[in-house]
Design a protein around this motif. Structure first.
Motif, short mmCIF file in Angstrom:
data_model
loop_
_atom_site.label_atom_id
_atom_site.label_comp_id
_atom_site.label_asym_id
_atom_site.label_seq_id
_atom_site.Cartn_x
_atom_site.Cartn_y
_atom_site.Cartn_z
N SER A 261 0.83 -1.20 0.00
CA SER A 261 0.00 0.00 0.00
C SER A 261 0.87 1.26 0.00
O SER A 261 0.57 2.23 -0.70
CB SER A 261 -0.92 0.00 1.22
OG SER A 261 -1.83 -1.08 1.19
N ILE A 262 1.93 1.23 0.79
CA ILE A 262 2.85 2.38 0.83
C ILE A 262 3.55 2.56 -0.51
O ILE A 262 3.64 3.67 -1.05
CB ILE A 262 3.89 2.20 1.96
CG1 ILE A 262 3.19 2.27 3.33
CG2 ILE A 262 4.99 3.25 1.85
CD1 ILE A 262 4.11 1.95 4.49
N ILE A 263 4.01 1.45 -1.08
CA ILE A 263 4.68 1.51 -2.38
C ILE A 263 3.72 2.02 -3.45
O ILE A 263 4.09 2.87 -4.28
CB ILE A 263 5.23 0.12 -2.77
CG1 ILE A 263 6.36 -0.27 -1.82
CG2 ILE A 263 5.72 0.11 -4.21
CD1 ILE A 263 6.87 -1.68 -2.02
N ALA A 264 2.48 1.51 -3.43
CA ALA A 264 1.50 1.95 -4.42
C ALA A 264 1.19 3.42 -4.29
O ALA A 264 1.00 4.13 -5.29
CB ALA A 264 0.22 1.12 -4.27
N ALA A 265 1.12 3.91 -3.04
CA ALA A 265 0.82 5.33 -2.81
C ALA A 265 1.92 6.21 -3.39
O ALA A 265 1.65 7.29 -3.93
CB ALA A 265 0.67 5.60 -1.32
N ILE A 266 3.16 5.76 -3.28
CA ILE A 266 4.29 6.58 -3.73
C ILE A 266 4.50 6.49 -5.24
O ILE A 266 4.71 7.50 -5.92
CB ILE A 266 5.58 6.15 -3.01
CG1 ILE A 266 5.46 6.43 -1.50
CG2 ILE A 266 6.80 6.86 -3.59
CD1 ILE A 266 6.61 5.89 -0.68
N THR A 267 4.43 5.28 -5.79
CA THR A 267 4.82 5.07 -7.18
C THR A 267 3.71 5.34 -8.18
O THR A 267 3.89 5.12 -9.38
CB THR A 267 5.34 3.62 -7.38
OG1 THR A 267 4.32 2.69 -6.98
CG2 THR A 267 6.59 3.38 -6.56
N TYR A 268 2.56 5.84 -7.73
CA TYR A 268 1.50 6.22 -8.67
C TYR A 268 2.01 7.30 -9.62
O TYR A 268 1.80 7.22 -10.84
CB TYR A 268 0.27 6.71 -7.89
CG TYR A 268 -0.81 7.26 -8.79
CD1 TYR A 268 -1.42 6.46 -9.76
CD2 TYR A 268 -1.23 8.59 -8.69
CE1 TYR A 268 -2.40 6.96 -10.60
CE2 TYR A 268 -2.22 9.10 -9.52
CZ TYR A 268 -2.80 8.28 -10.47
OH TYR A 268 -3.76 8.80 -11.30
N THR A 269 2.67 8.31 -9.10
CA THR A 269 3.23 9.35 -9.97
C THR A 269 4.72 9.58 -9.74
O THR A 269 5.34 10.32 -10.51
CB THR A 269 2.50 10.70 -9.78
OG1 THR A 269 2.64 11.11 -8.41
CG2 THR A 269 1.04 10.59 -10.14
N ALA A 270 5.30 9.02 -8.69
CA ALA A 270 6.71 9.24 -8.39
C ALA A 270 7.55 8.05 -8.86
O ALA A 270 7.03 6.95 -9.08
CB ALA A 270 6.90 9.48 -6.90
N GLY A 271 8.83 8.28 -8.98
CA GLY A 271 9.73 7.22 -9.42
C GLY A 271 10.00 7.31 -10.91
O GLY A 271 9.45 8.13 -11.63
N LYS A 272 10.87 6.41 -11.40
CA LYS A 272 11.27 6.43 -12.80
C LYS A 272 10.16 5.97 -13.74
O LYS A 272 10.03 6.47 -14.86
CB LYS A 272 12.51 5.54 -13.00
CG LYS A 272 13.77 6.07 -12.30
CD LYS A 272 14.97 5.18 -12.60
CE LYS A 272 16.23 5.75 -11.94
NZ LYS A 272 17.42 4.90 -12.20
#
Length: 298
Positions: free
Chosen positions: A132-143
């Motif tokens: 859930s934390i990863i999904a929250a962050i990587t929706y628009t952030a990350g490469k």
């Protein structure tokens, strides 16, 4: 100069919180209907969910500013990083902070709710929390943010629908009742509806930034049809659940939100300025859950 408290509160996007509470609210009402409600578990569920939602909002602010979706062409409210009110560095640190806070409250929730459960169960829910934390962050952030590939809708359905509703129900009852897939799907579809309003609003700026949301991929007119489909299927799932578990006419209380959904659907279809319907859609989803839950308890 450091951002003010009011600037940070604005960046938290509090108007999205009803949607987060709706998801765990549905699971809590379903548990209460089988006499398995626990106030401490509910409080920790609510706190963890709110922190995850704020985390998602901050990560979205950070990610879209980095990738260019938050440009002058965007029709929604100015984001904090876009407007220069909060630096990218400060927003990144806030994302880290809320990731840690979400993890800590989530661990507290699992300790209270699953202290007598099998180790495998604890590990499974811990893994879901990390996801859930990863999904929250990587929706628009990350490469390679998955929101830019048009996968945000399926993610919302999974996490706001199935993980939140069925997971919350399990934390109370330590059981799985597969009939609950129907109200979980209903909540998930309405949550996707909120995202769809957001994506229709931002269709031009998203297209220019290379963010291929569903509306960007299929066009505005088909995205409106998709929106009506989401609303209709959500209500259909709730109706089928009530028919399958019928014990009182009060179970149909949730139908009172139908005029509101129709009003929002018409607004999204016809109005050029649809940002107000974003908040209305989130609040209506919460009202749907509350009326559905009350109907189950009466």
């Amino acid at each position: 100069m450091a951002a003010s408290l009011s600037t940070w509160v604005s960046a938290f996007r509090l108007r999205t919180l009803p949607l987060a509470l709706a998801s765990i609210g549905m699971g809590s009402f379903l548990a209460a209907s089988v006499h398995q409600f626990n106030g401490v578990v509910f409080g920790l569920c609510a706190l963890t969910t709110i922190l995850l939602q704020v985390l998602s909002n901050l990560a979205n602010d950070y990610g879209d500013s980095i990738h260019g979706a938050d440009s002058v062409e965007r029709k929604g409210p100015l984001r904090a990083v876009q407007a220069g009110h909060i630096s990218s560095h400060a927003m990144r640190n806030a994302v880290i902070l809320f990731s840690v806070l979400s993890l800590l409250t989530g661990l507290g929730l699992l300790y209270v709710a699953l202290k007598d459960a099998l180790v495998q169960t604890f590990v499974t829910f811990f893994g879901l929390g990390i996801l859930s934390i990863i999904a929250a962050i990587t929706y628009t952030a990350g490469k390679k943010p998955y929101g830019y590939a048009g996968l945000g809708d399926i993610s919302v359905l999974i996490f706001f629908g199935y993980v939140a509703t069925l997971g919350t129900f399990y934390l109370y009852t330590h059981t799985i009742d597969w009939i609950n897939l129907l109200p979980a799907t209903a909540t998930g579809f309405l949550s996707v509806g909120v995202l769809n309003v957001n994506n229709i609003r931002d269709i031009e700026s998203d297209r220019n930034a290379g963010k291929f949301s569903i509306p960007v991929r299929i066009g505005r007119s088909k995205a409106v049809i998709y929106h009506w489909l989401l609303l209709s299927l959500a209500m259909l799932c709730a109706i089928i659940y009530v028919i399958a578990t019928y014990h009182s006419p009060w179970q149909f209380l949730f139908l009172l939100v139908t005029p509101l959904l129709i009003k929002i659907g018409r607004g999204v279809s016809k109005d050029s300025h649809i940002d107000p319907y974003l908040k209305q859609m989130a609040l209506t989803t919460l009202l749907f859950v509350i009326l559905f839950g009350i109907g189950q308890l009466l």
